[in-house]
Design an enzyme around this catalytic site. Structure first.
Site, PDB file in Angstrom:
ATOM      1  N   ASN A 277       0.806  -1.208   0.000  1.00  0.00           N
ATOM      2  CA  ASN A 277       0.000   0.000   0.000  1.00  0.00           C
ATOM      3  C   ASN A 277       0.843   1.264   0.000  1.00  0.00           C
ATOM      4  O   ASN A 277       0.373   2.335  -0.380  1.00  0.00           O
ATOM      5  CB  ASN A 277      -0.932  -0.005   1.218  1.00  0.00           C
ATOM      6  CG  ASN A 277      -2.359  -0.333   0.814  1.00  0.00           C
ATOM      7  OD1 ASN A 277      -2.999   0.424   0.106  1.00  0.00           O
ATOM      8  ND2 ASN A 277      -2.838  -1.487   1.233  1.00  0.00           N
ATOM      9  N   LYS A 278       2.086   1.135   0.460  1.00  0.00           N
ATOM     10  CA  LYS A 278       2.976   2.304   0.473  1.00  0.00           C
ATOM     11  C   LYS A 278       3.186   2.831  -0.941  1.00  0.00           C
ATOM     12  O   LYS A 278       3.330   4.028  -1.144  1.00  0.00           O
ATOM     13  CB  LYS A 278       4.322   1.916   1.079  1.00  0.00           C
ATOM     14  CG  LYS A 278       4.290   1.832   2.590  1.00  0.00           C
ATOM     15  CD  LYS A 278       5.699   1.687   3.129  1.00  0.00           C
ATOM     16  CE  LYS A 278       5.701   1.644   4.651  1.00  0.00           C
ATOM     17  NZ  LYS A 278       7.045   1.346   5.169  1.00  0.00           N
ATOM     18  N   MET A 279       3.197   1.905  -1.908  1.00  0.00           N
ATOM     19  CA  MET A 279       3.379   2.313  -3.305  1.00  0.00           C
ATOM     20  C   MET A 279       2.263   3.240  -3.746  1.00  0.00           C
ATOM     21  O   MET A 279       2.430   4.057  -4.644  1.00  0.00           O
ATOM     22  CB  MET A 279       3.377   1.084  -4.222  1.00  0.00           C
ATOM     23  CG  MET A 279       4.293  -0.025  -3.807  1.00  0.00           C
ATOM     24  SD  MET A 279       6.014   0.387  -4.095  1.00  0.00           S
ATOM     25  CE  MET A 279       6.079   0.075  -5.863  1.00  0.00           C
ATOM     26  N   LYS A 280       1.110   3.068  -3.125  1.00  0.00           N
ATOM     27  CA  LYS A 280      -0.043   3.859  -3.542  1.00  0.00           C
ATOM     28  C   LYS A 280      -0.309   4.986  -2.560  1.00  0.00           C
ATOM     29  O   LYS A 280      -1.439   5.483  -2.477  1.00  0.00           O
ATOM     30  CB  LYS A 280      -1.279   2.948  -3.635  1.00  0.00           C
ATOM     31  CG  LYS A 280      -1.109   1.842  -4.655  1.00  0.00           C
ATOM     32  CD  LYS A 280      -2.030   0.676  -4.338  1.00  0.00           C
ATOM     33  CE  LYS A 280      -1.631  -0.578  -5.098  1.00  0.00           C
ATOM     34  NZ  LYS A 280      -2.060  -1.792  -4.390  1.00  0.00           N
ATOM     35  N   ASN A 302      -8.370  -9.146   1.817  1.00  0.00           N
ATOM     36  CA  ASN A 302      -9.217  -8.036   1.377  1.00  0.00           C
ATOM     37  C   ASN A 302     -10.595  -8.493   0.872  1.00  0.00           C
ATOM     38  O   ASN A 302     -10.897  -9.686   0.836  1.00  0.00           O
ATOM     39  CB  ASN A 302      -8.491  -7.207   0.314  1.00  0.00           C
ATOM     40  CG  ASN A 302      -8.282  -7.996  -0.965  1.00  0.00           C
ATOM     41  OD1 ASN A 302      -9.028  -8.919  -1.264  1.00  0.00           O
ATOM     42  ND2 ASN A 302      -7.271  -7.637  -1.726  1.00  0.00           N
ATOM     43  N   CYS A 364      -7.453  -0.887   8.930  1.00  0.00           N
ATOM     44  CA  CYS A 364      -7.048  -1.694   7.778  1.00  0.00           C
ATOM     45  C   CYS A 364      -6.600  -0.687   6.730  1.00  0.00           C
ATOM     46  O   CYS A 364      -5.760   0.143   7.038  1.00  0.00           O
ATOM     47  CB  CYS A 364      -8.177  -2.589   7.313  1.00  0.00           C
ATOM     48  SG  CYS A 364      -9.778  -1.787   7.160  1.00  0.00           S
ATOM     49  N   ASP A 369     -14.066  -1.850   6.436  1.00  0.00           N
ATOM     50  CA  ASP A 369     -14.428  -3.260   6.231  1.00  0.00           C
ATOM     51  C   ASP A 369     -13.881  -4.148   7.348  1.00  0.00           C
ATOM     52  O   ASP A 369     -14.607  -4.559   8.231  1.00  0.00           O
ATOM     53  CB  ASP A 369     -13.921  -3.747   4.871  1.00  0.00           C
ATOM     54  CG  ASP A 369     -14.659  -3.082   3.720  1.00  0.00           C
ATOM     55  OD1 ASP A 369     -15.894  -3.046   3.792  1.00  0.00           O
ATOM     56  OD2 ASP A 369     -14.005  -2.595   2.780  1.00  0.00           O
ATOM     57  N   ARG A 370     -12.583  -4.405   7.293  1.00  0.00           N
ATOM     58  CA  ARG A 370     -12.002  -5.267   8.312  1.00  0.00           C
ATOM     59  C   ARG A 370     -12.013  -4.603   9.680  1.00  0.00           C
ATOM     60  O   ARG A 370     -12.148  -5.263  10.705  1.00  0.00           O
ATOM     61  CB  ARG A 370     -10.566  -5.631   7.909  1.00  0.00           C
ATOM     62  CG  ARG A 370     -10.541  -6.604   6.765  1.00  0.00           C
ATOM     63  CD  ARG A 370      -9.159  -6.703   6.157  1.00  0.00           C
ATOM     64  NE  ARG A 370      -8.947  -5.700   5.110  1.00  0.00           N
ATOM     65  CZ  ARG A 370      -7.982  -5.760   4.204  1.00  0.00           C
ATOM     66  NH1 ARG A 370      -7.135  -6.768   4.221  1.00  0.00           N
ATOM     67  NH2 ARG A 370      -7.850  -4.836   3.286  1.00  0.00           N
TER      68      ARG A 370
END
EC number: 3.1.3.95
Lengths: 591, 710
Positions: A277-280, A302, A364, A369-370
């Site tokens: 997720n760091k990439m995004k 997910n 999350c 969600d989670r």
């Protein structure tokens, strides 16, 4: 009588006791849109049956005419996920239609194409009314106007609920920063934050958290003051961005609990995904930036993985179950393994709060969600109030609805786009976890299995407004509370149906379920309820109720006799006063 | 050395002992444990802790013969030795010189013990290790079994045993025939086992059999039970069909004809050795299955949790259970729906025949679902019926593996499935079944020690003069007071049981065992059976016209019979459930469960503190006891009716006065968790558990598409 009123049929085919009445019991504002005779329903369990099909603006109703006893198929259109013609017309002009439902079943009908090509077939009408949103119509919930003795929209009052938890107190305050949903449009208006953090600081934090979902309080332990805090991921990104207000906020959360000098951050995701997720632009709290905080990944997958898992599960249980490979087939769906991971995560959270007296932050990616799965399950373990019928309603209203679980997207109410990647059975999974806990602690929950199934049925039915929209803000904008009926109006008007007779209220009991797969079961009476061979049985509840009635009856008789004897004794002993009274054995009084 | 009062059982003799021995506490990875003395006696291996026992653990469910640190010798399944970190299975040869640093004992009741031998003197350690290995693993003679040294005092509470019909007298069989209205013949010619040593002392056969003595009783159809319609279930030993002996074939035909004659000249035969797994398959499957429950530490537990379902499936044990129940349903269908006689056969006629016939009887006859009825059934079909308990249970540790097989356990497993699915139909609880399955390995009871009635009689006769005083005092397992006091015995009763409503209370006579027959179903439910006596004047030619039907060869087409029994099940299921009528199990995958109480009771990782079915059962028992109390108060008050006192055995349900019944563990009444701190069990190794390699796993939560909303 279960046949009238807003119920979803609990068996696939309901037998009608009085076949002479072929009137369809319509709800207020429910209108028949079309009907057709000579429709064949291909029942996977008893084979093809002929009958008539009626479509209203709320339901699909098939009434079999060629069998004794007469029975029917009755399901709300909200439960349909997909309606389509299968193949071309046969030589006799028969067309096959497949209906895929959100509640683990598929239906198949065969019907003659109308000779007059201008006339719409009943299935075209069905497609229109099954997906009103896609056809620019409103959901039936906005038409339905039944009046119930109780107004379910009043069940959840955030201030009252936080007051029950002893809030506000010297460490936690109400913030009005999101009063008009400017800070975060998916959060509720009422937020609880540490007193040491200003609204200005919160605004800065919101730009560092995904979708502006800042860390706010969900629950506080009445004794240790350890708090459960929820949030979304930090927007760390590849460059390792930091936000000193966010760091300060987490420090303040830790400081608000004098019992512990540590803070646990539970990231629901697998660490690989969190890192990806760091990439995004997303990411997670680094332990360098957040001193005294410990980050734990809970390895929950997910929404896409969960959707796929449920799809596999449906393949395995509907319509037929392969006997010899049942267990390995079940394993290959991974459904129970996901349930295990979610329960295990919630258990670790509850353990840190209860045994470790430590505050926790749960997030999350987006925190809708989670995160609600974990926080609400942990809260059920920690706080017996949420195990009552009304408490559970409050929990759903608070953790799921007000904090913006995207029900509209995850369920796809009235939307024909069945391949939408945003759909996912996150809420179903949560209810399954609750069911697992009710199996393990049969006396700890005030509600029964039927309550949970009813909630799931009306998650899809679009009869009540409760699960419409994606957030509190949207619900207000659409005037959902004004224009629709709440599911809780219906439920709370006939509570006795949803009560677990075995329930014992232990106010301070914390529940720690066992999360091993060995103790998890497939929820047969939900996932396989359409299979007539899997007839659900609740002999325990039945027997318990009988015994309660028996006890009450006997008690009454004993009391009568006692009174009689006492009278007799009073009249005879008046002469022998002074002698030790041979008292009647005291009859135990029961609660 | 042994403190007084150690020998709870008279007749017990110590062989060897060692101190200090460290017993690891199982629920703990930190290698902690308790120091104490390890003994080996002629009855058990026992560990006595040096620490003062905490008196707090007031057990309501205590076995009087052995405690939580005792392992009856017969109960030892395997012993492993750890030599330099390597675990080896101990067999006779390995014992010679070296002794291991750690000894792991797996028990047949699925307990696991781990002892460290490194703290005591080398000599002692060696001695105790060799002693235990010798007495638990080496082949021995029947006389060495503790039962022959045991001198328990016959208990005063003999009521239970007396109500269990032992089927060791002609009267018991006559009574059973009367109860089921059977029209068969009691055979007394085998009283001295002149006819056959493999046949019961007394048994019942079809009326028309004249010749008893050919082929040593092989092929004789032994009557099991009669349906109210008149048709009956028989079992017989058959040699494999391939045996081409014309005379014997003729003999068999005569036997089958005799069965057919019993009712309406109809019979279906079923060779169980052809359609069910054989005893070696059963043994292999169970060996695999039980491994999943012999957990030594929590790492193992969580590792095996991941592949739990597929492991279970690969053992095939649940499938064998399903097959047996399925076969029993098929038999029930023949009797109940078709009203034909059934003859089930296998080579010995005392293994799967016992399983299937007992199961069919439980499904059909509610009497066998009462506690006394069930015990009588075990006596009838298994004990008097000559199941080879000694060989099958391998009590004597014979090396020849061919004869070992947990057939009786398989039967109990099947019964448990029925109890689990239809709880209110059974008077006994799952705890009762669990205890019964344990009792098989307690070397005190005569019930499970012999291979046949003849074996029992000959050994008992040979042994009794040797006994110092009087006859051999070897109790039957049904004398539960040998193991449990009356309070603990309350756990045998199922609080969910719905007793049959008795309409004519006044007529019912007390004291008499209730053997009245309850019709399994109102006969209108299925097709009405043809009137009895229709064939009374039948001619021989008519007989020949009605061919004797062989049950289909099921092996070839496994689906066909399943489909018809499926229909049978569904039509039964559509009628309202009568717990005192016919009972059929649902055999679909999700309906067959694991006997959690038996298999998971010693594994702390799965204890649910304050939960489990025990939470419900204790509540039910409490409520039931209150109802009974109230009833009694009323009865006492009702002085006018005082004369008519009920003499039924009164089962008191009010033992459960726990300070907080909400805090019992799910393993209750077997393992106690009082000493454990109230902490959740956090699984380890979750990371390995679910590797989703799918591309889905790496997808973003939110699809980038534009949000569509109303």
């Amino acid at each position: 009588d279960r046949s009238s009123g807003p119920r979803v049929s609990d068996t696939e085919l309901r037998v009608y006791k009085d076949p002479s009445k072929d009137e369809l019991p319509l709800l207020p504002e429910e209108l028949v849109q079309d009907s057709a005779k000579d429709v064949t329903y291909i029942c996977p369990f008893i084979g093809p049956v002929r009958g008539s099909l009626t479509v209203t603006n709320y339901r699909l109703f098939f009434r079999c005419t060629d069998r004794e006893p007469v029975f029917g198929l009755d399901l709300p259109l909200g439960g349909l996920s997909r309606v389509e013609k299968i193949g071309a017309a046969s030589s006799r002009g028969d067309v096959s239609y497949g209906v895929v439902c959100k509640d683990m079943r598929n239906l198949r009908f065969v019907h003659k194409e109308p000779e007059d090509s201008l006339k719409k077939s009943v299935f075209e009408v069905l497609m229109k009314f099954a997906f009103p949103v896609s056809n620019n119509m409103s959901l039936f919930a906005f038409e339905y106007k039944q009046v119930f003795p109780e107004n379910g929209w009043k069940v959840y009052d955030p201030l009252a609920e936080y007051k029950r938890q002893g809030l506000p107190n010297e460490s936690w305050r109400i913030s009005k920063v999101n009063d008009h949903y400017e800070l975060c449009d998916s959060y509720p208006a009422t937020l609880f934050v540490p007193v040491t953090i200003t609204d200005e600081e919160l605004r800065r934090v919101s730009s560092f958290r995904a979708k502006g979902r800042i860390p706010v309080l969900s629950w506080i332990h009445p004794e240790s003051q350890a708090a459960v805090v929820r949030a979304s991921q930090t927007m760390v990104g590849q460059n390792g961005r930091r936000c000193k207000e966010d760091e300060k906020l987490l420090q303040a959360i830790m400081d608000a609990n004098a019992q512990s000098h540590k803070l646990f951050i539970f990231d629901a995701r697998p660490s690989v995904n969190a890192a990806a997720n760091k990439m995004k632009g997303g990411g997670f709290e680094s332990e360098d930036a957040y001193q005294n905080a410990e980050l734990v990944f809970l390895d929950i997958h997910n929404i896409h993985v969960m959707r796929e898992s449920l799809r596999k599960l449906k393949d395995v249980v509907y319509p037929n179950i392969e006997e010899s490979h049942w267990l390995s087939n079940l394993e290959s769906t991974h459904w129970l393994e996901h349930i295990k991971l979610i329960l295990a995560g919630a258990l670790r959270i509850a353990d840190k709060v209860e045994s470790g007296k430590t505050s926790v932050v749960v997030h999350c990616s987006d925190g809708w969600d989670r995160t609600p799965q974990l926080t609400s399950l942990a809260l059920i373990m920690l706080d017996s109030h949420y195990r009552t019928i009304r408490g559970f309603q409050i929990l759903l209203e608070k953790e799921w609805l007000s904090f913006g679980h995207r029900f509209q997207q995850r369920v796809g109410h009235g939307d024909k786009n069945h391949t939408d990647a945003d759909r996912s059975p996150i809420f179903l999974q949560f209810i399954d976890c609750v069911w697992q806990m009710t199996r393990q602690f049969p006396a700890a929950f005030e509600f029964n299995e039927y309550f949970l199934i009813t909630i799931l049925d009306h998650l899809y039915s679009c009869l009540f407004g409760t699960f419409l929209c994606n957030s509190e803000q949207q619900r207000l904008k659409e005037e959902v509370p004004k224009r629709t009926v709440s599911l809780w109006s219906f439920v709370n008007s006939q509570l006795e149906e949803f009560v677990n007779p075995l329930y014992v209220h232990y106010p301070s009991h914390v529940l720690f379920p066992t999360v091993g797969i060995r103790h998890l079961q497939l929820w047969v009476s939900y996932y396989i309820r359409w299979n007539p061979r899997m007839r659900p049985q609740e002999p325990v509840h039945q027997r318990y109720k009988e015994l309660l009635a028996k006890r009450a009856e006997l008690q009454k008789r004993v009391e009568e006799l006692q009174r009689e004897a006492a009278n007799r004794m009073a009249s005879s002993s008046s002469e022998r006063a002074g002698s030790p009274t041979r008292s009647i054995t005291p009859v135990q009084t029961f609660v | 050395m042994i403190c007084s009062g150690f020998f709870v059982t008279s007749g017990e003799v110590e062989f060897c002992s060692a101190n200090p021995i460290l017993k690891y506490t199982q629920d703990d990875l930190s290698q902690r444990g308790v120091f104490g003395t390890l003994f080996c006696t002629n009855f058990r291996v026992t560990f006595i802790s040096d620490e003062k026992p905490q008196e707090k653990t007031d057990k309501t469910f205590k076995n009087k013969l052995y405690g939580e640190n005792d392992i009856p010798l017969m109960c030892v399944d395997h012993i492993y030795g750890v030599y330099d970190e390597k675990r080896k299975l101990i067999t006779g040869g390995l014992v010679k010189n070296k002794y291991p640093s750690k000894m792991i004992i797996h028990c047949k009741d699925l307990r696991v013990f781990q002892f460290s031998l490194t703290f005591s003197k080398e000599e002692d350690a060696k001695k105790i290790f060799q002693g235990i290995a010798h007495h638990c693993l080496e082949e021995k003679s029947l006389k060495c079994v503790f039962a022959f040294s045991y001198m328990g005092t016959p208990s005063p509470e003999m009521q239970w045993k007396q109500e269990t019909v032992m089927f060791d007298s002609p009267e018991d069989w006559t009574q059973e025939m009367k109860r089921t209205k059977a029209n068969c013949r009691l055979v007394t010619e085998n009283e001295n086992f002149e006819l056959s040593q493999r046949l019961p002392k007394y048994f019942v056969i079809p009326l028309t059999i004249g010749d008893l003595f050919s082929y040593q009783g092989k092929g004789l159809p032994i009557w099991c039970w009669s349906h109210y319609s008149g048709c009956a279930l028989f079992k017989a030993s058959f040699p494999p069909v391939t045996q081409e002996d014309g005379d014997f074939q003729k003999h068999l035909d005569t036997m089958i004809n005799a069965v057919a004659h019993n009712h309406l000249y109809s019979v279906k035969t079923e060779d169980l050795s052809e359609s069910l797994p054989n005893i070696q398959d059963i043994q292999q499957s169970y060996n695999k299955f039980k491994q999943f429950f012999l957990i030594e530490n929590s790492t193992d537990f969580w590792l095996s949790d991941v592949k739990w379902f597929s492991s279970l499936e690969s053992s095939g044990w649940l499938d064998i259970i399903r097959q047996c129940l399925q076969k029993a349903v098929e038999v029930v269908e023949c009797l109940e729906k078709d009203n034909t006689n059934v003859l089930i056969t296998e080579e010995e006629g005392t293994d799967l025949c016992c399983v299937i016939s007992s199961l069919a009887q439980i499904m059909l006859d509610p009497y066998y679902r009462t506690l006394m009825g069930f015990q009588s059934l075990v006596q009838k079909e298994w004990v008097a019926g000559c199941h080879a308990f000694l060989d099958r249970c391998n009590h004597l540790h014979q090396k020849d593996k061919e004869y070992h097989s947990p057939v009786f356990l398989l039967f109990l497993e099947c019964v448990w499935q029925l109890v689990h699915q239809h709880s209110p139909a059974f008077q006994f609880s799952e705890t009762y079944l669990t205890v019964l399955s344990d009792s098989v390995h307690v070397p005190v009871f005569s019930t499970f020690l012999f291979n046949s009635s003849h074996h029992r009689e000959s050994v008992m006769k040979a042994e009794s003069p040797l006994a110092q005083s009087g006859p051999l005092s070897c109790p039957t397992v049904w004398d539960w007071s040998v193991q449990f006091d009356s309070k603990a015995q309350n756990f045998f009763f199922n609080p969910l049981y719905l007793e049959k409503v008795k309409h004519d209370r006044a007529v019912r006579k007390p004291h008499k065992p209730k053997h009245q027959r309850n019709l399994s179903l109102p006969s209108t439910a299925f097709k009405t059976p043809p009137k009895k006596g229709f064939f009374k004047d039948e001619t021989d030619s008519l007989k020949k016209m009605l061919r004797v039907k062989r049950l289909s060869r099921w092996r070839g087409s496994p689906d066909a019979p399943a489909a018809t029994t499926r229909e049978f099940f569904e039509s039964w299921q559509h009628r309202p459930l009568d717990y005192h009528g016919l009972l059929l199990p649902c055999l679909d995958g999700p309906a067959v469960h694991i006997w959690m109480q038996r298999y998971l009771r010693w594994i702390p990782e799965v204890y649910i503190l304050g939960g489990g079915s025990v939470a419900v059962m204790t509540k039910l028992m409490e409520l039931l006891s209150q109802v009974q109390d109230l009833k009694r108060v009323l009865e006492q008050r009702d002085s006018s009716q005082a004369a008519k006192l009920d003499h039924r055995p009164y089962f008191q349900h009010r033992l459960l006065s726990f300070d907080s019944s909400g805090r019992l563990s799910s393993s209750f009444p077997f393992a106690y968790t009082c000493y454990r701190s109230f902490k959740p069990i956090i699984p380890t190794g979750l990371m390995q558990s679910l590797m989703v390699t799918d591309s889905l796993a790496s997808q973003e939560d939110e699809a980038s598409s534009v949000v569509s909303f109303v």
